[in-house]
Design a protein around this motif. Structure first.
Motif, PDB file in Angstrom:
ATOM      1  N   VAL A  50       0.931  -1.395  -0.009  1.00 18.38           N
ATOM      2  CA  VAL A  50       0.059   0.069   0.078  1.00 18.38           C
ATOM      3  C   VAL A  50       0.936   1.329  -0.098  1.00 18.38           C
ATOM      4  O   VAL A  50       0.569   2.510  -0.708  1.00 18.38           O
ATOM      5  N   SER A  51       2.003   1.156   0.637  1.00 14.09           N
ATOM      6  CA  SER A  51       2.813   2.298   0.703  1.00 14.09           C
ATOM      7  C   SER A  51       3.366   2.558  -0.701  1.00 14.09           C
ATOM      8  O   SER A  51       3.577   3.742  -1.190  1.00 14.09           O
ATOM      9  N   ALA A  52       3.828   1.431  -1.428  1.00 13.21           N
ATOM     10  CA  ALA A  52       4.355   1.532  -2.910  1.00 13.21           C
ATOM     11  C   ALA A  52       3.288   2.138  -3.713  1.00 13.21           C
ATOM     12  O   ALA A  52       3.455   3.171  -4.291  1.00 13.21           O
ATOM     13  N   GLY A  53       1.903   2.002  -3.560  1.00 16.21           N
ATOM     14  CA  GLY A  53       0.937   2.576  -4.052  1.00 16.21           C
ATOM     15  C   GLY A  53       0.637   4.216  -3.788  1.00 16.21           C
ATOM     16  O   GLY A  53       0.455   4.731  -4.702  1.00 16.21           O
ATOM     17  N   GLY A  54       0.940   4.286  -2.538  1.00 23.97           N
ATOM     18  CA  GLY A  54       0.874   5.716  -2.212  1.00 23.97           C
ATOM     19  C   GLY A  54       2.307   6.406  -2.827  1.00 23.97           C
ATOM     20  O   GLY A  54       1.845   7.547  -3.384  1.00 23.97           O
ATOM     21  N   ILE A  55       3.373   5.844  -3.006  1.00 27.30           N
ATOM     22  CA  ILE A  55       4.503   6.764  -3.768  1.00 27.30           C
ATOM     23  C   ILE A  55       3.914   6.851  -5.167  1.00 27.30           C
ATOM     24  O   ILE A  55       4.202   7.964  -5.867  1.00 27.30           O
ATOM     25  N   PHE A  56       3.485   5.823  -5.715  1.00 24.76           N
ATOM     26  CA  PHE A  56       2.713   5.757  -7.201  1.00 24.76           C
ATOM     27  C   PHE A  56       2.048   6.936  -7.298  1.00 24.76           C
ATOM     28  O   PHE A  56       2.230   7.654  -8.080  1.00 24.76           O
ATOM     29  N   ASN A  57       1.034   6.928  -6.377  1.00 27.89           N
ATOM     30  CA  ASN A  57      -0.050   7.891  -6.645  1.00 27.89           C
ATOM     31  C   ASN A  57       0.511   9.388  -6.410  1.00 27.89           C
ATOM     32  O   ASN A  57       0.069  10.373  -7.369  1.00 27.89           O
ATOM     33  N   SER A  58       1.455   9.503  -5.275  1.00 30.98           N
ATOM     34  CA  SER A  58       2.023  10.850  -5.433  1.00 30.98           C
ATOM     35  C   SER A  58       2.789  11.410  -6.262  1.00 30.98           C
ATOM     36  O   SER A  58       3.343  12.452  -6.466  1.00 30.98           O
ATOM     37  N   SER A  59       3.396  10.472  -7.236  1.00 27.46           N
ATOM     38  CA  SER A  59       4.503  10.624  -8.222  1.00 27.46           C
ATOM     39  C   SER A  59       3.636  10.479  -9.809  1.00 27.46           C
ATOM     40  O   SER A  59       4.138  10.577 -10.748  1.00 27.46           O
TER      41      SER A  59
END
Length: 418
Positions: free
Chosen positions: A254-263
């Protein structure tokens, strides 16, 4: 001068011996990684076509990397356990149902259900903490669990088929199954999520029906988990050792998804980077999974000693990983740029994308080989089966940091060239 020439001859001879000794391993792994790349490319193209769903169901992007990673974690571990059991004779290569195999099948199914439920809850909490606009928790649960059931129906038989067929054809499942399972997981997870969205859209016609259906689904997941946990000591061992690790892996996903979303803005302005993302993450995870499976099998049948300082067969496995990385990362960079050009979008240039992919990949692999090694020997020394924890932990860490490394290297190279 003569001494230097002698050293060079010895060095060249050592390299030739290494490639001769590990030729089959490298070939088998390369073929599997190439197939994995094609699956990840399809996933990247499909993700690019999901714009409508991402806009209609805000927050969906947060759960996608975790869902994709979870399939690879659970069924990669399942394949690794089958591989180990085939190597040591605990499971018949004739594909006969046995208590050992049944326990593995049911445990993998239940782990998918319970982790899908947990992933939905974590995704909603993540959206709340970081103030992302998102759908309701009940919607997250329905999407995640239904997609988990659909993908499991596909992944279980496919994983067993690949594991047994590769073993019976004289190939080492450790080199074949984990990257192929990861690719198939990537391939079917997104369609499964899309299918679950259609189910959710149908249920949205009646809030009461949706709430009742979600309650029944949640009760079923928890009941199945308790039943299989109590079924046998082997199932209990798999679930007990796997669940805590998979919970952490889900958080990292989920953290990776958040990073993906923020970038997302950076990625959208460079379409070839957006295409490269699932390719890079998938290939990195597959390379790490191959290393994890090989170290686990090596520890089980005594080829690798759980020493604080890696040596011998462990170092050979590290070198195999680097050889595959040097070949695969430039290749997936080329594939990403070429696909972007074919689809009519502007890329960043072949040289740039190849440099970005290669440098990012080598940095990532250099970190992960030591993470994988020390998790493997630590779990083995503590009488915890590495097959149950190493792949989930290592691939989840890979997913979490691969985006950061790729984006950082991309900004550095593209910024330096401007």
């Amino acid at each position: 001068m003569k001494a230097n020439k002698k050293k060079n001859r010895i060095s060249l001879s050592s390299i030739q011996d290494f490639f001769s000794e590990h030729d089959s391993v490298i070939k088998e792994s390369f073929i599997a990684l190439l197939i994995c790349a094609l699956g990840d490319l399809f996933a990247g193209i499909l993700l690019g076509k999901m714009t409508f769903f991402l806009e209609t169901f805000p927050g969906l992007l947060v759960i996608i990397p975790g869902a994709i990673g979870m399939r690879g974690n659970i069924f990669g571990s399942f394949a690794s356990r089958i591989s180990t059991n085939l190597h040591i004779g605990m499971i018949s290569p004739k594909f006969e149902l046995s208590e050992q195999l049944n326990n593995n099948i049911l445990s993998s199914f239940v782990l998918t259900l319970i982790l899908s439920l947990f992933l939905a809850i974590i995704a909603k909490i993540f959206c709340i903490i970081f103030h992302f606009e998102s759908i309701a928790l009940i919607d997250f649960i329905l999407i995640s669990v239904i997609a988990g059931i659909i993908s499991t129906i596909i992944m279980l038989p496919v994983t067993m088929f690949i594991s047994f067929k590769s073993f019976n054809h004289g190939w080492d499942p450790d080199n074949i199954t984990t990257p192929l399972i990861a690719a198939i997981g990537d391939l079917f997870t997104l369609p499964a999520i899309v299918a679950s969205l259609y189910v959710l859209n149908y249920l949205n016609t009646s809030l009461l029906i949706k709430e009742i259906f979600t309650l029944i689904l949640t009760v079923f997941v928890i009941s199945a988990f308790v039943y299989v946990f109590r079924m046998s000591s082997e199932s209990k061992k798999i679930i007990t050792q796997s669940t805590p690790v998979l919970l952490v892996s889900s958080i990292l996903g989920v953290s990776a998804g958040g990073i993906f979303n923020s970038s997302i803005e950076t990625l959208l302005t460079n379409p070839s980077l957006l295409t490269l993302m699932p390719l890079f993450s998938g290939e990195s995870g597959s390379l790490v999974s191959i290393l994890s499976a090989r170290l686990s099998s090596g520890l089980h049948y005594g080829l690798i000693e759980p020493l604080r300082k890696p040596e011998g067969e462990s170092l050979h496995n590290f070198m195999i990983c680097y050889v595959l990385a040097i070949v695969m990362f430039p290749l997936i960079g080329f594939i990403a740029e070429n696909s972007t050009n074919i689809l009519g979008s502007a890329g960043v240039g072949y040289l740039n994308i190849i440099l970005i992919s290669l440098i990012s990949g080598l940095i990532l692999i250099s970190v992960m080989i030591f993470v994988v090694y020390y998790i493997s020997i630590t779990s083995y020394n503590r009488d915890i089966d590495p097959d149950n924890i190493v792949i989930p932990i290592s691939t989840s860490v890979t997913d979490a940091i691969s985006s950061l490394i790729l984006i950082s290297v991309s900004l550095f190279i593209l910024g330096a060239l401007i």
